[in-house]
Design a protein around this motif. Structure first.
Motif, short mmCIF file in Angstrom:
data_model
loop_
_atom_site.label_atom_id
_atom_site.label_comp_id
_atom_site.label_asym_id
_atom_site.label_seq_id
_atom_site.Cartn_x
_atom_site.Cartn_y
_atom_site.Cartn_z
N ARG A 38 -32.40 -1.39 -26.25
CA ARG A 38 -31.33 -1.42 -25.68
C ARG A 38 -32.15 -4.03 -24.96
NH1 ARG A 38 -25.82 -2.83 -25.49
NH2 ARG A 38 -25.72 -4.93 -26.14
N GLN A 39 -33.47 -3.54 -24.31
CA GLN A 39 -33.73 -4.87 -23.71
C GLN A 39 -34.49 -5.19 -24.77
OE1 GLN A 39 -36.16 -3.86 -20.68
NE2 GLN A 39 -33.98 -3.88 -19.48
N MET A 40 -35.28 -5.19 -26.20
CA MET A 40 -35.90 -5.58 -27.00
C MET A 40 -34.92 -5.79 -28.13
SD MET A 40 -38.83 -5.65 -26.48
CE MET A 40 -39.50 -5.72 -27.49
N TRP A 41 -33.53 -5.43 -28.39
CA TRP A 41 -31.90 -5.99 -29.21
C TRP A 41 -31.77 -7.06 -28.08
CZ3 TRP A 41 -30.04 -5.21 -33.58
CH2 TRP A 41 -29.06 -6.07 -34.12
N ASP A 42 -32.02 -7.20 -26.49
CA ASP A 42 -31.35 -8.66 -26.27
C ASP A 42 -32.58 -9.69 -26.80
OD1 ASP A 42 -29.33 -7.72 -25.82
OD2 ASP A 42 -29.60 -6.89 -23.86
N TYR A 43 -33.36 -9.75 -26.01
CA TYR A 43 -35.08 -10.40 -27.17
C TYR A 43 -34.79 -10.81 -28.34
CZ TYR A 43 -39.95 -11.01 -27.24
OH TYR A 43 -41.01 -11.51 -27.68
N MET A 44 -34.58 -10.22 -28.75
CA MET A 44 -34.42 -10.57 -30.70
C MET A 44 -33.25 -11.59 -30.66
SD MET A 44 -35.52 -7.65 -33.01
CE MET A 44 -34.93 -5.92 -32.23
N ALA A 45 -32.12 -10.78 -29.91
CA ALA A 45 -30.96 -11.83 -30.24
C ALA A 45 -30.57 -13.38 -29.46
CB ALA A 45 -29.39 -10.56 -29.88
N ARG A 46 -31.57 -13.17 -28.47
CA ARG A 46 -31.47 -13.71 -27.44
C ARG A 46 -32.11 -14.94 -28.07
NH1 ARG A 46 -32.87 -11.57 -23.22
NH2 ARG A 46 -35.37 -11.93 -23.23
N GLN A 47 -33.57 -14.85 -29.04
CA GLN A 47 -34.09 -15.67 -29.33
C GLN A 47 -33.19 -16.79 -30.78
OE1 GLN A 47 -37.29 -13.72 -30.34
NE2 GLN A 47 -39.05 -13.80 -28.96
N ALA A 48 -32.68 -15.76 -31.16
CA ALA A 48 -32.32 -16.17 -32.48
C ALA A 48 -31.04 -16.81 -32.49
CB ALA A 48 -31.67 -14.93 -33.27
N LYS A 49 -30.66 -16.73 -30.92
CA LYS A 49 -29.02 -17.55 -30.24
C LYS A 49 -29.34 -18.37 -30.25
CE LYS A 49 -25.98 -13.65 -30.18
NZ LYS A 49 -25.47 -12.55 -29.69
N SER A 50 -30.52 -18.78 -29.37
CA SER A 50 -31.12 -19.89 -28.42
C SER A 50 -32.43 -21.31 -29.43
CB SER A 50 -32.66 -19.72 -27.20
OG SER A 50 -31.94 -19.31 -26.73
N HIS A 51 -32.70 -20.07 -30.50
CA HIS A 51 -33.17 -21.35 -31.77
C HIS A 51 -32.82 -20.97 -33.11
CE1 HIS A 51 -35.55 -23.46 -28.59
NE2 HIS A 51 -35.59 -21.93 -27.55
N PRO A 52 -31.61 -21.57 -33.52
CA PRO A 52 -31.34 -20.80 -34.42
C PRO A 52 -32.06 -21.09 -35.81
CG PRO A 52 -29.95 -22.06 -34.15
CD PRO A 52 -30.78 -21.69 -33.17
N ASP A 53 -32.93 -21.78 -35.77
CA ASP A 53 -33.98 -22.94 -37.12
C ASP A 53 -35.13 -21.78 -37.34
OD1 ASP A 53 -34.72 -23.16 -34.51
OD2 ASP A 53 -36.44 -24.93 -35.11
N LEU A 54 -35.26 -20.92 -36.89
CA LEU A 54 -36.11 -20.17 -36.83
C LEU A 54 -35.57 -18.64 -37.56
CD1 LEU A 54 -37.51 -19.55 -33.35
CD2 LEU A 54 -38.65 -20.66 -34.67
#
Length: 321
Positions: free
Chosen positions: A203-219
């Protein structure tokens, strides 16, 4: 090389790295991040489809802690590299051979930035497809490690034999630049929740990936185009009919894999004399994003593999712009 953005706020990467713009020989702009100082060799990490440098910030830290210099590449069509479709959320490439231009540019940048020692590839998913091709085309690679490599795409049993023909027909009808049927411009970790996901059980790694995608959608990146799928199926087939490279290889595959084709991986590895396949019980697609015990085992094992096979030097490559 010109400095490029790097989203340190979400990468959780080790200090001392730097990101740069580099240019492939056909003019496509790419992004690479590098960390020097490793005394045991250098690792080029080639991410999977939809991925980007920041997603592997923690992975870079794991490799640096084990004594390696690290480079991570945003190749064409994703991350902050040039997007190649009318809609930047479409996963698209003109030809799979073009990805090798990106790898050549990355190797040149690694030399220019001062990475030294035996060169190793660490490749995930689509990166595994590109990395396998690189073992046939790029000089001086001492060894390779693969995480759930895309040497085949997992499709429904009845669809798999006719998928290349369907993709060819759709392209003939002028639909090659469209999303694959059922695809969209929303990246997986934003469109889905943790429960029932096909990437990780952590779950923590999922949140890590989701946080990146939501913070910087240009990625982020959505589904591929029909053209991309057609070329991917052809490339997987072409790689499978080639003899195995002589390069020493270690491949990790989860028993709960649901994205790439496990049968293709097992078939390729069975015909690769200097290769070892590790099946990880209960793991899903993202071995580097799995539960902590799996991640530790993975990084310890590939570090040992790299050290055992760290004899081939990196040949000179063309200078990147």
């Amino acid at each position: 090389m010109q400095p490029a953005p790097f989203y340190a706020d979400v990468a959780e990467a080790p200090p001392g790295g730097a990101a740069f713009w580099i240019t492939a020989t056909d003019g496509v702009r790419l992004r690479i991040a590098m960390w020097t100082g490793g005394e045991k060799g250098q690792v080029l990490l080639i991410p999977g489809r939809t991925e980007y440098i920041e997603k592997y910030g923690q992975a870079a830290g794991e490799l640096i802690a084990r004594g390696f210099s690290v480079a991570v590449l945003d190749y064409r069509g994703q991350g902050l590299a040039d997007r190649l479709a009318d809609d930047p959320m479409k996963g698209h490439v003109g030809a799979f051979a073009d990805y090798q231009l990106d790898i050549t540019a990355a190797l040149s940048a690694m030399t220019a930035f001062g990475l030294r020692g035996p060169l190793h590839l660490l490749c995930h998913s689509l990166g595994g497809c590109l990395g396998l091709r690189a073992l046939h085309t790029q000089p001086g690679i001492a060894s390779a490690a693969f995480s759930a490599p895309m040497w085949g795409i997992l499709l429904p049993r009845l669809l798999a034999p006719i998928a290349p023909a369907i993709a060819a027909v759709l392209q003939t009808l002028g639909m090659g630049s469209r999303f694959v049927p059922g695809g969209s411009g929303v990246t997986y970790v934003v469109a889905n929740g943790f429960d029932g996901n096909t990437l990780t059980k952590d779950r923590q790694m999922w949140d890590y990936m989701a946080r990146q995608a939501k913070s910087h959608p240009d990625l982020t990146l959505g589904s591929p185009t029909v053209h991309w799928l057609r070329r991917a199926l052809v490339e997987c087939h072409d790689l499978m009919v080639l003899p195995a490279p002589a390069t020493p290889c270690l491949t990790y595959l989860g028993t709960d894999e649901a994205i790439v084709e496990p049968k293709a991986i097992k078939t390729r590895m069975a015909s690769w004399p200097s290769a070892r396949l590790e099946l990880i019980d209960g793991a899903e697609h993202e071995l580097m994003m799995e539960i902590p015990t799996i991640r530790t085992r993975f990084y310890d094992d590939i570090a040992a593999h790299f050290l055992q096979n760290g004899t081939a030097p990196l040949n000179a490559a063309p200078t990147a712009d």
